[in-house]
Write an enzyme that holds these catalytic residues in place. Structure first.
Site, PDB file in Angstrom:
ATOM      1  N   HIS A  50      22.359 -13.435   0.927  1.00 22.00           N
ATOM      2  CA  HIS A  50      23.454 -14.002   1.334  1.00 22.00           C
ATOM      3  C   HIS A  50      24.671 -12.539   0.931  1.00 22.00           C
ATOM      4  O   HIS A  50      25.899 -12.566   1.526  1.00 22.00           O
ATOM      5  CB  HIS A  50      23.513 -15.040   0.640  1.00 22.00           C
ATOM      6  CG  HIS A  50      24.337 -14.826  -0.761  1.00 22.00           C
ATOM      7  ND1 HIS A  50      22.727 -14.640  -2.120  1.00 22.00           N
ATOM      8  CD2 HIS A  50      25.312 -14.538  -1.705  1.00 22.00           C
ATOM      9  CE1 HIS A  50      23.378 -14.334  -2.735  1.00 22.00           C
ATOM     10  NE2 HIS A  50      24.717 -14.249  -3.073  1.00 22.00           N
TER      11      HIS A  50
HETATM   12  C1  UD1 Z   1      30.001 -15.533  -3.351  1.00 23.09           C
HETATM   13  C2  UD1 Z   1      30.755 -14.200  -3.913  1.00 23.09           C
HETATM   14  C3  UD1 Z   1      28.852 -13.565  -4.571  1.00 23.09           C
HETATM   15  C4  UD1 Z   1      27.864 -14.194  -4.749  1.00 23.09           C
HETATM   16  C5  UD1 Z   1      27.812 -15.829  -4.293  1.00 23.09           C
HETATM   17  C6  UD1 Z   1      27.415 -17.000  -4.309  1.00 23.09           C
HETATM   18  C7  UD1 Z   1      32.468 -13.209  -4.209  1.00 23.09           C
HETATM   19  C8  UD1 Z   1      33.323 -12.103  -3.925  1.00 23.09           C
HETATM   20  N1  UD1 Z   1      30.871 -13.532  -3.539  1.00 23.09           N
HETATM   21  O1  UD1 Z   1      29.969 -15.043  -1.744  1.00 23.09           O
HETATM   22  O2  UD1 Z   1      29.201 -12.729  -5.287  1.00 23.09           O
HETATM   23  O3  UD1 Z   1      26.829 -13.522  -5.006  1.00 23.09           O
HETATM   24  O4  UD1 Z   1      29.131 -16.018  -3.600  1.00 23.09           O
HETATM   25  O5  UD1 Z   1      26.257 -17.213  -3.401  1.00 23.09           O
HETATM   26  O6  UD1 Z   1      33.148 -14.016  -4.703  1.00 23.09           O
HETATM   27  N2  UD1 Z   1      30.902 -20.941   3.562  1.00 23.09           N
HETATM   28  C9  UD1 Z   1      31.656 -22.216   4.169  1.00 23.09           C
HETATM   29  N3  UD1 Z   1      30.247 -23.082   2.468  1.00 23.09           N
HETATM   30  C10 UD1 Z   1      30.765 -23.332   1.277  1.00 23.09           C
HETATM   31  C11 UD1 Z   1      31.192 -22.042   1.120  1.00 23.09           C
HETATM   32  C12 UD1 Z   1      31.764 -20.685   1.819  1.00 23.09           C
HETATM   33  O7  UD1 Z   1      30.877 -22.592   5.043  1.00 23.09           O
HETATM   34  O8  UD1 Z   1      30.344 -23.705   0.875  1.00 23.09           O
HETATM   35  C13 UD1 Z   1      31.188 -19.598   4.582  1.00 23.09           C
HETATM   36  C14 UD1 Z   1      32.612 -19.053   5.001  1.00 23.09           C
HETATM   37  O9  UD1 Z   1      32.396 -18.828   6.256  1.00 23.09           O
HETATM   38  C15 UD1 Z   1      32.615 -18.293   3.898  1.00 23.09           C
HETATM   39  C16 UD1 Z   1      31.569 -17.245   3.739  1.00 23.09           C
HETATM   40  O10 UD1 Z   1      30.461 -18.226   3.403  1.00 23.09           O
HETATM   41  O11 UD1 Z   1      33.591 -17.620   4.749  1.00 23.09           O
HETATM   42  C17 UD1 Z   1      31.852 -17.189   2.148  1.00 23.09           C
HETATM   43  O12 UD1 Z   1      31.897 -16.984   1.264  1.00 23.09           O
HETATM   44  P1  UD1 Z   1      32.777 -16.079   0.085  1.00 23.09           P
HETATM   45  O13 UD1 Z   1      32.383 -17.395  -1.242  1.00 23.09           O
HETATM   46  O14 UD1 Z   1      34.130 -16.290   0.654  1.00 23.09           O
HETATM   47  O15 UD1 Z   1      31.627 -15.831  -0.504  1.00 23.09           O
HETATM   48  P2  UD1 Z   1      30.137 -15.765  -0.634  1.00 23.09           P
HETATM   49  O16 UD1 Z   1      29.199 -15.337   0.796  1.00 23.09           O
HETATM   50  O17 UD1 Z   1      29.800 -16.761  -0.847  1.00 23.09           O
HETATM   51  N1  UDP Z   2      20.262 -21.761  -5.735  1.00 30.58           N
HETATM   52  C1  UDP Z   2      20.523 -23.124  -5.032  1.00 30.58           C
HETATM   53  N2  UDP Z   2      19.833 -23.139  -3.680  1.00 30.58           N
HETATM   54  C2  UDP Z   2      19.516 -22.601  -2.656  1.00 30.58           C
HETATM   55  C3  UDP Z   2      19.715 -21.309  -3.075  1.00 30.58           C
HETATM   56  C4  UDP Z   2      20.428 -21.014  -4.664  1.00 30.58           C
HETATM   57  O1  UDP Z   2      19.965 -24.116  -5.500  1.00 30.58           O
HETATM   58  O2  UDP Z   2      19.446 -23.232  -1.533  1.00 30.58           O
HETATM   59  C5  UDP Z   2      20.484 -21.315  -6.678  1.00 30.58           C
HETATM   60  C6  UDP Z   2      20.004 -20.449  -7.541  1.00 30.58           C
HETATM   61  O3  UDP Z   2      18.070 -21.092  -8.208  1.00 30.58           O
HETATM   62  C7  UDP Z   2      20.117 -19.241  -8.339  1.00 30.58           C
HETATM   63  C8  UDP Z   2      21.787 -19.925  -8.103  1.00 30.58           C
HETATM   64  O4  UDP Z   2      21.984 -20.519  -6.972  1.00 30.58           O
HETATM   65  O5  UDP Z   2      20.458 -20.378  -9.517  1.00 30.58           O
HETATM   66  C9  UDP Z   2      21.920 -18.552  -7.183  1.00 30.58           C
HETATM   67  O6  UDP Z   2      23.003 -18.435  -6.308  1.00 30.58           O
HETATM   68  P1  UDP Z   2      23.218 -17.324  -5.266  1.00 30.58           P
HETATM   69  O7  UDP Z   2      22.403 -16.909  -4.637  1.00 30.58           O
HETATM   70  O8  UDP Z   2      24.370 -18.337  -4.442  1.00 30.58           O
HETATM   71  O9  UDP Z   2      24.130 -16.282  -6.182  1.00 30.58           O
HETATM   72  P2  UDP Z   2      24.350 -15.755  -6.998  1.00 30.58           P
HETATM   73  O10 UDP Z   2      23.133 -15.181  -8.271  1.00 30.58           O
HETATM   74  O11 UDP Z   2      23.820 -13.758  -5.971  1.00 30.58           O
HETATM   75  O12 UDP Z   2      25.474 -15.049  -7.509  1.00 30.58           O
END
Ligand code: UD1
Ligand code: UDP
Length: 353
Positions: free
Chosen positions: A203
């Site tokens: 991601h």
């Molecule tokens: C964010 C964090 C990242 C973290 C990740 C955990 C920032 C800059 N990034 O990245 O550090 O590792 O969360 O998962 O804060 N979207 C959906 N549904 C949701 C959420 C997101 O469809 O419930 C889609 C949307 O298209 C959105 C995209 O995912 O634009 C990215 O979501 P965003 O929260 O901006 O960043 P993450 O990639 O999730």
């Molecule tokens: N995780 C989850 N379901 C998923 C993928 C990840 O519960 O389908 C959990 C994972 O076990 C960990 C956390 O989400 O505890 C990590 O989040 P993510 O990878 O979104 O973000 P990051 O840690 O890179 O910021």
């Protein structure tokens, strides 16, 4: 003591599960959910499964450019800080929700408490690196998960109120592992064999927003001749569609799963392939070899211990690691004793009086 907690993204819900429980034994807590993650399987499922107290405020600010998201959160959080007048505002990790919360409180001279302080990738192109550096520099109390994190802060001249309490994600894994693994029917229900599949998560923006990197990673997974289970982050689903990247039949794409299913999938996996910070650590906690799709990691202890290998997005390196990476057997304790949350609650009680 009244603590205003700001959370918004999946890993923050998981971190807040043990911390909120500990905090509420000694303090009053008010929770703001920024809405950064909003799908049921990215948000609601964690509150329900992990018994996280329902948020007192939901800002519903999800999906947008960094400036829009962070700015809108800043405006809304400031209003709530003024209304609630907390003794401290607590943030986790390095997302846009983290920075918005920290900035809102700091400008109003409310002490900022940063959990998972001091992490560095030394790659300023990452939005997370910008968020964590800025947050650390305006925090009053900094809870580090590792010794490396303490040293990183010291090198930037941050020396006061730093506590190496260990990693709250270890607390969560230890706490929920027993419950998760009680389900002995899991493998049968999912039609998978213990240690016979690879669990993958992708991601990170540096991989999803770069067509060549994402194509190269998927090529490696397509060609590795192993069953891959890929709970797909919505960001990655969107980009795979936009780029028209195809996956082959050995890759089972599923929707994001809840934390208990995730622990089960991690525990039974032969190997884990990920660009997630949290998943790298959980692989280490659960003693599953980890292959990291990044050019560097903040969690250097997992690599130093020999349980994690950094391969970037290089197709050959990924396939090679899937075939050949074998971890060292011994692990040195690096993330504390699983009691970080209790320590945080206690330290706040003594520091903020
Ligand atoms: C964010 C964090 C990242 C973290 C990740 C955990 C920032 C800059 N990034 O990245 O550090 O590792 O969360 O998962 O804060 N979207 C959906 N549904 C949701 C959420 C997101 O469809 O419930 C889609 C949307 O298209 C959105 C995209 O995912 O634009 C990215 O979501 P965003 O929260 O901006 O960043 P993450 O990639 O999730
Ligand atoms: N995780 C989850 N379901 C998923 C993928 C990840 O519960 O389908 C959990 C994972 O076990 C960990 C956390 O989400 O505890 C990590 O989040 P993510 O990878 O979104 O973000 P990051 O840690 O890179 O910021």
């Amino acid at each position: 003591m009244k603590i205003l907690t700001v959370i918004g993204a999946r890993p923050q819900f998981i971190k807040a599960a043990p911390v909120s429980q500990a905090i509420r034994k000694k303090h009053d807590e008010v929770i703001i959910h920024t809405g950064q993650h909003y799908d049921d399987n990215m948000s609601k499922i964690f509150f329900e499964e992990l018994n996280i107290p329902a948020p007192d405020y939901n800002l519903n600010i999800g999906s947008g450019n960094h400036g829009y998201m962070t700015g809108m959160m800043l405006i809304k959080i400031e209003e709530i800080v003024l209304k609630e007048n907390p003794d401290a505002l607590m943030v986790y990790g390095d997302t846009n929700s983290t920075l918005a919360g920290a900035l809102a409180a700091s400008k109003l001279h409310i002490p900022v408490v940063h959990i998972e302080a001091g992490l560095r990738s030394f790659n300023m192109a990452m939005p997370e690196e910008q968020n964590r550096i800025l947050t650390d520099h305006i925090s009053k109390v900094l809870f580090c998960p590792t010794y490396t994190a303490v040293k990183n802060l010291e090198k930037e001249g941050i020396i006061d109120n730093i506590y190496n309490v260990g990693d709250v994600m270890l607390d969560a894994t230890l706490h929920f592992k027993n419950l998760a693994l009680k389900n002995t029917e899991f493998l049968r229900e999912w039609g998978i064999e213990n240690k016979d599949y690879i669990l993958a998560t992708i991601h990170r923006a540096e991989n999803t927003d770069n067509r060549q990197r994402l194509q190269s990673i998927i090529n490696a997974l397509n060609n590795c001749q192993k069953e891959i289970i890929l709970p797909l982050h919505p960001r990655t689903r969107k980009f795979l569609g936009e780029y028209g990247i195809e996956t082959s039949s050995n890759i089972k794409i599923i929707d994001p799963v809840g934390y208990l299913d995730m622990i089960r999938l991690e525990s039974h996996a032969l190997k884990i392939i990920t660009d997630s910070g949290g998943v790298q650590k959980e692989a280490f906690f659960l003693k599953v070899p980890c292959i990291t799709l990044r050019d560097e990691t903040e969690w250097v202890e997992t690599v130093q211990n020999g349980w994690n290998i950094i391969v970037g997005s290089n197709e050959k390196k990924i396939v090679d690691a899937i075939k050949n990476f074998t971890p060292a057997m011994e692990q040195k304790e690096a993330f504390g004793d699983g009691k970080a949350s209790e320590k945080i609650s206690e330290i706040l009680y003594n520091t903020l009086q």
